[in-house]
Design a protein around this motif. Structure first.
Motif, PDB file in Angstrom:
ATOM      1  N   ALA A 253       0.831  -1.202   0.000  1.00 59.18           N
ATOM      2  CA  ALA A 253       0.000   0.000   0.000  1.00 59.18           C
ATOM      3  C   ALA A 253       0.867   1.253   0.000  1.00 59.18           C
ATOM      4  O   ALA A 253       0.479   2.297  -0.529  1.00 59.18           O
ATOM      5  CB  ALA A 253      -0.927  -0.002   1.213  1.00 59.18           C
ATOM      6  N   GLN A 254       2.045   1.148   0.609  1.00 56.35           N
ATOM      7  CA  GLN A 254       2.950   2.282   0.654  1.00 56.35           C
ATOM      8  C   GLN A 254       3.719   2.454  -0.660  1.00 56.35           C
ATOM      9  O   GLN A 254       4.010   3.556  -1.090  1.00 56.35           O
ATOM     10  CB  GLN A 254       3.949   2.080   1.804  1.00 56.35           C
ATOM     11  CG  GLN A 254       4.679   3.325   2.208  1.00 56.35           C
ATOM     12  CD  GLN A 254       3.734   4.427   2.678  1.00 56.35           C
ATOM     13  OE1 GLN A 254       3.835   5.553   2.250  1.00 56.35           O
ATOM     14  NE2 GLN A 254       2.786   4.083   3.553  1.00 56.35           N
ATOM     15  N   GLY A 259      -2.471   1.380  -3.409  1.00 59.76           N
ATOM     16  CA  GLY A 259      -2.123  -0.039  -3.521  1.00 59.76           C
ATOM     17  C   GLY A 259      -3.130  -0.973  -2.878  1.00 59.76           C
ATOM     18  O   GLY A 259      -3.392  -2.059  -3.389  1.00 59.76           O
ATOM     19  N   GLU A 260      -3.720  -0.533  -1.742  1.00 65.31           N
ATOM     20  CA  GLU A 260      -4.634  -1.439  -1.036  1.00 65.31           C
ATOM     21  C   GLU A 260      -5.849  -1.795  -1.878  1.00 65.31           C
ATOM     22  O   GLU A 260      -6.435  -2.862  -1.705  1.00 65.31           O
ATOM     23  CB  GLU A 260      -5.066  -0.834   0.307  1.00 65.31           C
ATOM     24  CG  GLU A 260      -5.821   0.478   0.218  1.00 65.31           C
ATOM     25  CD  GLU A 260      -4.881   1.681   0.061  1.00 65.31           C
ATOM     26  OE1 GLU A 260      -3.641   1.487   0.069  1.00 65.31           O
ATOM     27  OE2 GLU A 260      -5.387   2.804  -0.091  1.00 65.31           O
ATOM     28  N   TRP A 262      -5.868  -2.686  -4.849  1.00 69.60           N
ATOM     29  CA  TRP A 262      -5.553  -3.790  -5.762  1.00 69.60           C
ATOM     30  C   TRP A 262      -5.537  -5.143  -5.032  1.00 69.60           C
ATOM     31  O   TRP A 262      -5.630  -6.178  -5.682  1.00 69.60           O
ATOM     32  CB  TRP A 262      -4.170  -3.586  -6.383  1.00 69.60           C
ATOM     33  CG  TRP A 262      -4.042  -2.403  -7.279  1.00 69.60           C
ATOM     34  CD1 TRP A 262      -3.965  -1.085  -6.910  1.00 69.60           C
ATOM     35  CD2 TRP A 262      -3.971  -2.409  -8.711  1.00 69.60           C
ATOM     36  NE1 TRP A 262      -3.847  -0.286  -8.012  1.00 69.60           N
ATOM     37  CE2 TRP A 262      -3.830  -1.068  -9.136  1.00 69.60           C
ATOM     38  CE3 TRP A 262      -3.979  -3.431  -9.674  1.00 69.60           C
ATOM     39  CZ2 TRP A 262      -3.717  -0.727 -10.478  1.00 69.60           C
ATOM     40  CZ3 TRP A 262      -3.869  -3.088 -11.005  1.00 69.60           C
ATOM     41  CH2 TRP A 262      -3.744  -1.739 -11.400  1.00 69.60           C
ATOM     42  N   LEU A 263      -5.359  -5.111  -3.725  1.00 72.28           N
ATOM     43  CA  LEU A 263      -5.043  -6.341  -3.001  1.00 72.28           C
ATOM     44  C   LEU A 263      -6.262  -7.008  -2.399  1.00 72.28           C
ATOM     45  O   LEU A 263      -7.192  -6.346  -1.953  1.00 72.28           O
ATOM     46  CB  LEU A 263      -4.053  -6.024  -1.875  1.00 72.28           C
ATOM     47  CG  LEU A 263      -2.716  -5.449  -2.320  1.00 72.28           C
ATOM     48  CD1 LEU A 263      -1.912  -5.006  -1.102  1.00 72.28           C
ATOM     49  CD2 LEU A 263      -1.933  -6.459  -3.137  1.00 72.28           C
ATOM     50  N   GLN A 264      -6.209  -8.313  -2.380  1.00 69.68           N
ATOM     51  CA  GLN A 264      -7.282  -9.070  -1.761  1.00 69.68           C
ATOM     52  C   GLN A 264      -6.698 -10.328  -1.126  1.00 69.68           C
ATOM     53  O   GLN A 264      -6.043 -11.135  -1.796  1.00 69.68           O
ATOM     54  CB  GLN A 264      -8.324  -9.443  -2.820  1.00 69.68           C
ATOM     55  CG  GLN A 264      -9.520 -10.167  -2.254  1.00 69.68           C
ATOM     56  CD  GLN A 264     -10.473 -10.595  -3.354  1.00 69.68           C
ATOM     57  OE1 GLN A 264     -10.714  -9.845  -4.308  1.00 69.68           O
ATOM     58  NE2 GLN A 264     -10.993 -11.798  -3.245  1.00 69.68           N
ATOM     59  N   PHE A 265      -6.925 -10.475   0.152  1.00 71.97           N
ATOM     60  CA  PHE A 265      -6.496 -11.678   0.861  1.00 71.97           C
ATOM     61  C   PHE A 265      -7.360 -12.842   0.395  1.00 71.97           C
ATOM     62  O   PHE A 265      -8.589 -12.735   0.396  1.00 71.97           O
ATOM     63  CB  PHE A 265      -6.672 -11.457   2.364  1.00 71.97           C
ATOM     64  CG  PHE A 265      -6.414 -12.670   3.204  1.00 71.97           C
ATOM     65  CD1 PHE A 265      -5.124 -13.071   3.495  1.00 71.97           C
ATOM     66  CD2 PHE A 265      -7.482 -13.413   3.706  1.00 71.97           C
ATOM     67  CE1 PHE A 265      -4.889 -14.198   4.272  1.00 71.97           C
ATOM     68  CE2 PHE A 265      -7.253 -14.542   4.490  1.00 71.97           C
ATOM     69  CZ  PHE A 265      -5.953 -14.933   4.776  1.00 71.97           C
ATOM     70  N   ASP A 266      -6.754 -13.908  -0.040  1.00 65.40           N
ATOM     71  CA  ASP A 266      -7.534 -15.049  -0.543  1.00 65.40           C
ATOM     72  C   ASP A 266      -6.720 -16.332  -0.423  1.00 65.40           C
ATOM     73  O   ASP A 266      -5.870 -16.632  -1.249  1.00 65.40           O
ATOM     74  CB  ASP A 266      -7.922 -14.805  -2.006  1.00 65.40           C
ATOM     75  CG  ASP A 266      -8.853 -15.884  -2.535  1.00 65.40           C
ATOM     76  OD1 ASP A 266      -8.986 -16.945  -1.889  1.00 65.40           O
ATOM     77  OD2 ASP A 266      -9.450 -15.664  -3.601  1.00 65.40           O
ATOM     78  N   LEU A 267      -7.022 -17.093   0.619  1.00 65.88           N
ATOM     79  CA  LEU A 267      -6.245 -18.312   0.874  1.00 65.88           C
ATOM     80  C   LEU A 267      -6.463 -19.385  -0.181  1.00 65.88           C
ATOM     81  O   LEU A 267      -5.741 -20.380  -0.206  1.00 65.88           O
ATOM     82  CB  LEU A 267      -6.600 -18.881   2.257  1.00 65.88           C
ATOM     83  CG  LEU A 267      -5.937 -18.222   3.468  1.00 65.88           C
ATOM     84  CD1 LEU A 267      -6.233 -19.044   4.714  1.00 65.88           C
ATOM     85  CD2 LEU A 267      -4.429 -18.089   3.282  1.00 65.88           C
ATOM     86  N   SER A 268      -7.460 -19.203  -1.052  1.00 63.60           N
ATOM     87  CA  SER A 268      -7.695 -20.259  -2.051  1.00 63.60           C
ATOM     88  C   SER A 268      -6.703 -20.170  -3.215  1.00 63.60           C
ATOM     89  O   SER A 268      -6.710 -21.015  -4.103  1.00 63.60           O
ATOM     90  CB  SER A 268      -9.132 -20.191  -2.580  1.00 63.60           C
ATOM     91  OG  SER A 268      -9.313 -19.048  -3.385  1.00 63.60           O
ATOM     92  N   ILE A 269      -5.840 -19.153  -3.206  1.00 62.94           N
ATOM     93  CA  ILE A 269      -4.775 -19.083  -4.210  1.00 62.94           C
ATOM     94  C   ILE A 269      -3.706 -20.098  -3.842  1.00 62.94           C
ATOM     95  O   ILE A 269      -3.104 -20.030  -2.776  1.00 62.94           O
ATOM     96  CB  ILE A 269      -4.160 -17.673  -4.261  1.00 62.94           C
ATOM     97  CG1 ILE A 269      -5.194 -16.657  -4.739  1.00 62.94           C
ATOM     98  CG2 ILE A 269      -2.941 -17.652  -5.179  1.00 62.94           C
ATOM     99  CD1 ILE A 269      -5.746 -16.916  -6.115  1.00 62.94           C
TER     100      ILE A 269
END
Length: 406
Positions: A253-254, A259-260, A262-269
């Motif tokens: 993000a910095q 930047g934040e 664009w991001l997504q936490f996803d454990l299925s990756i």
RNA sequence: GUGGCUGUAGCUCAAUUGGUUAGAGCACCGGAUUGUGGUUCCGGGGGUUGCGGGUUCAAUUCCCGUCAGCCACCCCA
């Protein structure tokens, strides 16, 4: 038609080559900004460079043959083994962390589909010799910046991020036996594409109870908070990797404005099953109509396995095919129309030698110049100049040259 | 590698229940016209209807095979 390309191979007409150049220009430009050095290796390698790591079954996916010297060889399907060899050979003398990138043409003997050919160009960016998540963040930021350079936004593209260690900790916290992890990862990888019932069936077959099956099926919706809570509520083992992942999100993000988003936490990756050891990520278009445009992660044990040097490493690959398809669909490919700086037209009584001398002097100044290579009427010449996309038309007459801008 | 769908000109498409030498637009080339923004008109090249068989008096049209493309598996980039 006497000849066509082999299946899965492409002719690049000027328009297509311009598109490819557009993408590769963005790759190089952003790589430069992130201080990566370009390298390359041979397109043809000994077959065992690939079979050593992945076993013989991979041969079915390779473009391999026996050369005239009786050697088993293969067109390179990926760049990492080559990188591992090159880094391994100079491991001790390379400045660390090593930031290298390459844009190899890679080959794979598989039936082609949309976004997936037997040949493609793929940007490979790797950082070797740094185990902290700042390196992971730097790499992902770079992938995002490439998208931004190509005028893609977080409205079109999402970076899904997971971490192998967090995933393992979460599965353990759910009470799932380590023996089942591999099967669970395989199912998690396909949750989006496979009917829920079939996933549930496979999970049950892997030995999960009803509650565990439900929790795994919900993994795509699990937030980093719920995962952290579950882990600390259990043994707390691996909780430090959750904090690292949080740091990673903060860093990206910095590094990238907004930047934040664009991001997504996803454990299925999951990214295949084999060699990733830490953070893994994939870039997708949000509409879901294309396959992944970029994927990568940390592979801390791979250089040891291939190059014989124990160095932490991470990297990603980004192919030209899906990326170009996405850019085309979003109308982000710039106009590839041919342009010429000057087109020289001349009256009938002007000797061709004078036109040539005029062309030569403009070319010496760095302009692109075209003119009629045979006698043509002035109107014909003008027409040709216009269709050639001339920015300026210079008309030569017996008295003076008239410059008319188009 | 497995299965489904598709296959006419460089591109987009036509061709009446199977019925004469498979057409059009765009693009390309040539000519004319237009004294400036790609105008208008005329003409031309280019298809053994992916290829090979079969049915039929007759196949672009129906059947089989093959090749290629698309999609889904497999697998991954």
């Amino acid at each position: 038609m006497a000849h066509t390309t082999l299946p899965g191979f492409r002719d690049f007409y000027p328009e297509q080559l311009a598109e490819r150049a557009h993408v590769m220009r963005a790759w190089r430009e952003v790589a430069r900004r992130y201080a990566f050095m370009e390298y390359d290796g041979p397109p043809l390698e000994p077959l065992d460079l690939y079979t050593a790591k992945s076993g013989d079954e991979i041969v079915g996916q390779l473009y391999n043959f026996v050369d005239k010297g009786g050697r088993e060889v293969a067109l390179r399907p990926e760049m990492t083994p080559t990188l591992a060899r090159m880094v391994g050979a100079r491991a001790n003398s390379l400045r660390k962390p090593t930031r290298w990138f390459s844009t190899p043409q890679l080959f794979r003997y598989e039936r082609q589909q949309k976004g997936r050919l037997r040949e493609h160009y793929q940007l490979n960016m790797d950082i070797v010799g740094e185990s902290g998540v700042a390196a992971d963040a730097e790499l992902v930021a770079c992938a995002i910046d490439i998208c931004r350079e190509l005028n893609l936004t977080s409205n079109e593209v999402v970076v899904r991020v997971s971490d192998r260690r967090v995933m393992h900790a979460y599965l353990a916290a759910l009470g799932i036996a380590p023996d089942s992890f591999e099967a669970v990862l395989g199912v998690a990888d396909k949750l989006a594409r496979q009917p829920r019932a079939i996933s549930a069936e496979k999970l049950a077959a892997a030995g999960l109870n009803v509650d565990q099956v439900e929790r795994v099926l919900d993994i795509p919706h699990a937030t980093i908070d719920t995962v952290e809570f579950a882990i600390s509520a259990a043994s707390g083992v691996g909780i430090e990797h959750v904090q690292e992942l949080r740091n990673f999100f903060d860093y990206v993000a910095q590094l990238v404005p907004g930047g934040e988003a664009w991001l997504q936490f996803d454990l299925s990756i999951v990214r295949g099953l084999a060699y990733y050891t830490g953070i893994v990520f994939e870039l997708f278009d949000r509409s879901g109509e294309f396959r992944a445009i970029c994927g990568g992660g940390r592979y801390d044990n791979l250089l040891d396995a291939i190059g014989g040097t124990s160095l932490p490493a991470l990297g990603f690959g980004m192919g030209d095919v899906v990326l170009t398809e996405l850019l085309r669909a979003r109308n982000l490919l710039p106009s590839m129309a041919q342009t010429v700086d000057y087109w020289l037209t001349a009256d009938d009584d002007i000797p061709v030698l004078r036109v040539m001398s005029e062309a030569a002097s403009l070319r010496a100044k760095g302009f692109s110049v075209e003119y009629a290579l045979r006698r043509q009427s002035v109107s014909k010449q003008r027409k040709a100049a216009i269709t050639a996309g001339a920015r300026n038309i210079v008309h030569l007459t017996n008295s003076t040259a008239t410059d008319s801008s188009v």
